[in-house]
Design an enzyme around this catalytic site. Structure first.
Site, mmCIF file in Angstrom:
data_model
loop_
_atom_site.group_PDB
_atom_site.id
_atom_site.type_symbol
_atom_site.label_atom_id
_atom_site.label_comp_id
_atom_site.label_asym_id
_atom_site.label_seq_id
_atom_site.Cartn_x
_atom_site.Cartn_y
_atom_site.Cartn_z
ATOM 1 N N SER A 126 30.036 32.111 50.993
ATOM 2 C CA SER A 126 30.838 32.995 50.144
ATOM 3 C C SER A 126 30.343 34.424 50.243
ATOM 4 O O SER A 126 29.154 34.670 50.449
ATOM 5 C CB SER A 126 30.723 32.515 48.685
ATOM 6 N N TYR A 151 25.521 30.088 41.096
ATOM 7 C CA TYR A 151 26.478 29.628 42.123
ATOM 8 C C TYR A 151 26.218 30.387 43.432
ATOM 9 O O TYR A 151 26.065 29.789 44.490
ATOM 10 C CB TYR A 151 27.925 29.862 41.658
ATOM 11 N N LYS A 155 24.699 29.312 47.388
ATOM 12 C CA LYS A 155 25.280 29.637 48.695
ATOM 13 C C LYS A 155 24.227 30.302 49.591
ATOM 14 O O LYS A 155 24.130 30.013 50.778
ATOM 15 C CB LYS A 155 26.506 30.550 48.520
HETATM 16 C C1 WQD Z 1 38.641 39.066 40.892
HETATM 17 C C2 WQD Z 1 38.834 40.360 40.114
HETATM 18 C C3 WQD Z 1 37.833 40.379 37.949
HETATM 19 C C4 WQD Z 1 40.406 37.424 36.047
HETATM 20 C C5 WQD Z 1 34.936 34.701 42.529
HETATM 21 C C6 WQD Z 1 33.599 34.152 42.878
HETATM 22 C C7 WQD Z 1 33.418 34.213 44.364
HETATM 23 C C8 WQD Z 1 34.560 33.525 45.056
HETATM 24 C C9 WQD Z 1 35.900 34.100 44.617
HETATM 25 C C10 WQD Z 1 34.088 31.273 45.755
HETATM 26 C C11 WQD Z 1 37.564 40.780 39.382
HETATM 27 C C12 WQD Z 1 39.349 40.506 37.864
HETATM 28 C C13 WQD Z 1 39.845 38.263 37.001
HETATM 29 C C14 WQD Z 1 41.072 37.991 34.928
HETATM 30 C C15 WQD Z 1 40.580 40.181 35.777
HETATM 31 N N1 WQD Z 1 34.530 32.131 44.811
HETATM 32 N N2 WQD Z 1 39.938 39.601 36.858
HETATM 33 N N3 WQD Z 1 41.137 39.349 34.836
HETATM 34 O O1 WQD Z 1 34.870 37.189 40.662
HETATM 35 O O2 WQD Z 1 35.763 38.379 42.732
HETATM 36 O O3 WQD Z 1 34.972 36.049 42.916
HETATM 37 O O4 WQD Z 1 35.939 33.985 43.198
HETATM 38 O O5 WQD Z 1 33.676 31.497 46.841
HETATM 39 O O6 WQD Z 1 32.200 33.570 44.656
HETATM 40 O O7 WQD Z 1 32.635 34.962 42.272
HETATM 41 O O8 WQD Z 1 37.084 36.523 41.718
HETATM 42 O O9 WQD Z 1 39.333 36.134 40.870
HETATM 43 O O10 WQD Z 1 37.354 35.843 39.281
HETATM 44 O O11 WQD Z 1 38.057 38.130 39.999
HETATM 45 O O12 WQD Z 1 40.642 41.414 35.653
HETATM 46 O O13 WQD Z 1 41.593 37.285 34.017
HETATM 47 O O14 WQD Z 1 39.833 40.143 39.128
HETATM 48 O O15 WQD Z 1 37.197 41.232 37.034
HETATM 49 O O16 WQD Z 1 37.468 42.185 39.431
HETATM 50 P P1 WQD Z 1 35.619 37.140 41.938
HETATM 51 P P2 WQD Z 1 37.981 36.585 40.414
#
Ligand code: WQD
Length: 345
Positions: A126, A151, A155
């Site tokens: 990741s 998590y 990785k």
């Molecule tokens: C993306 C953006 C949030 C929800 C995670 C894991 C990573 C990978 C992908 C596995 C961020 C914003 C989100 C909401 C928001 N997983 N957001 N409101 O955190 O980049 O990555 O998933 O490999 O390891 O950490 O993904 O989709 O949670 O967030 O504003 O209700 O959307 O702040 O900026 P993230 P995400």
């Protein structure tokens, strides 16, 4: 026909990868304990490919049960190891659950691959191994920082285990694929991501739009980015899937320069949260009910990939656009609602 074992085959990325493997002539078996995955994925795969994929309902933390799969399938030529817990928030609250599951399962898969002469293993890693990178875009030489969560640390540890394993097992190939943000669903909408209470942006958007949630929150609009919201590299899950097929073929053909290579799997384009909402509203024709709130702890400001290495060495290209991501995610959400209503009637 080359047989591939996909661990976590009833999960989101695993199921989509099985479709691409079958489309490229591979025979596939799955192992999934169904603690997070769903057999619904296998029926979707059958609808799409016409193939019935066998799933071994086995917990990979149990070595004997895992070994049985390799004994029963002496013709496995490669393993793609997806099976792992992946919720950042859950890992912060339950670190031991993550270390036990994500590390023990990998160690058992590598032990069985070694003992049964399965020479090619792809490890699902990741972009979170990069932490808060200073220089963007991140390439495979970017030094890894302190991970933001247990998590992410599993990785980083998983990658180190693969490096150490391949160093003393020169005949074996391992490949570390670092996904950025996998999103979207298969274009047929027969399979997609199933999460009851998702934390990830795209399923939160589609659940809000379909009425499963009253409103979504944008976590922060005061970041130093073009519109104040965080930047990520969103990549269609089918593009991620095709990269796995190419990575396996690359190892089986003996093209790898070393027996442990790393590849970034990202679109190479950084997109903000607000731009994702705009894309959704455009393709769905719906106005999304959201408000801007506080930052989410642990979020990095911006991360996106330099994907040159995967393009040049694997011949891999991102085929899906952001609008196609949103369109497929929205149709999958609608399909799930339709099917749940059919079950209710
Ligand atoms: C993306 C953006 C949030 C929800 C995670 C894991 C990573 C990978 C992908 C596995 C961020 C914003 C989100 C909401 C928001 N997983 N957001 N409101 O955190 O980049 O990555 O998933 O490999 O390891 O950490 O993904 O989709 O949670 O967030 O504003 O209700 O959307 O702040 O900026 P993230 P995400």
């Amino acid at each position: 026909m080359k047989k591939i074992l996909v661990t976590g085959g009833c999960g989101y990325i695993g199921a989509h990868t099985i479709i691409d493997l079958i489309a490229n002539g591979f025979e596939v078996i799955s192992v999934d304990d169904l603690s997070r995955g769903s057999l619904r994925m296998l029926s979707g795969i059958e609808k799409i490919t016409g193939k019935k994929v066998k799933n071994y309902k086995v917990n990979l933390c149990n070595l004997d049960d895992t070994e049985t799969i390799f004994i029963e399938n002496p013709d496995i030529q490669g393993v793609i190891h997806f099976a792992a817990y992946k919720s950042v928030g859950e890992s912060v609250n339950e670190p031991l659950k993550y270390y036990n599951n994500n590390i023990s399962s990998l160690v058992n898969v590598l032990k069985c691959a070694r003992d049964h002469n399965v020479l090619n293993v792809v490890f699902s890693s990741s972009c979170s191994v990069y932490g808060n990178a200073e220089k963007l875009p991140v390439d495979e030489q970017t030094p890894l920082k302190e991970p933001e969560s247990p998590y992410a640390r599993t990785k980083q540890m998983g990658e180190a285990i693969c490096v150490d394993f391949s160093r003393v097992n020169q005949a074996f190939n391992t490949m570390l694929l670092r996904y950025f943000n996998p999103v979207g669903a298969h274009p047929t909408a027969y399979i997609g991501e199933i999460q009851e209470k998702p934390e990830n942006l795209v399923p939160v958007i589609t659940q809000t739009a379909i009425g499963k949630r009253p409103q979504m929150q944008v976590f922060g609009s005061d970041y130093p980015t073009r519109d104040g919201s965080c930047v990520r590299d969103y990549i269609h899950v089918m593009d991620i899937a095709n990269a796995h097929t190419r990575a396996l073929q690359y190892m089986i053909d003996g093209n790898n320069d070393s027996n442990c290579e790393v590849f970034n799997l990202g679109s190479g384009v950084g997109v903000t949260v607000l731009e994702m909402i705009q894309s959704f509203e455009k393709v769905s024709g719906k106005k999304l009910n959201y408000k801007v709130g506080d930052r989410r702890p642990g979020d990095v400001v911006a991360v996106y990939a330099d994907n040159t290495k995967a393009k040049t060495k694997l011949g891999w290209e991102c085929k899906y656009t952001l609008d196609q991501v949103m369109d497929s995610a929205w149709r999958w959400e609608q399909n799930m609602q339709h099917e749940s209503q059919v079950h209710l009637n």
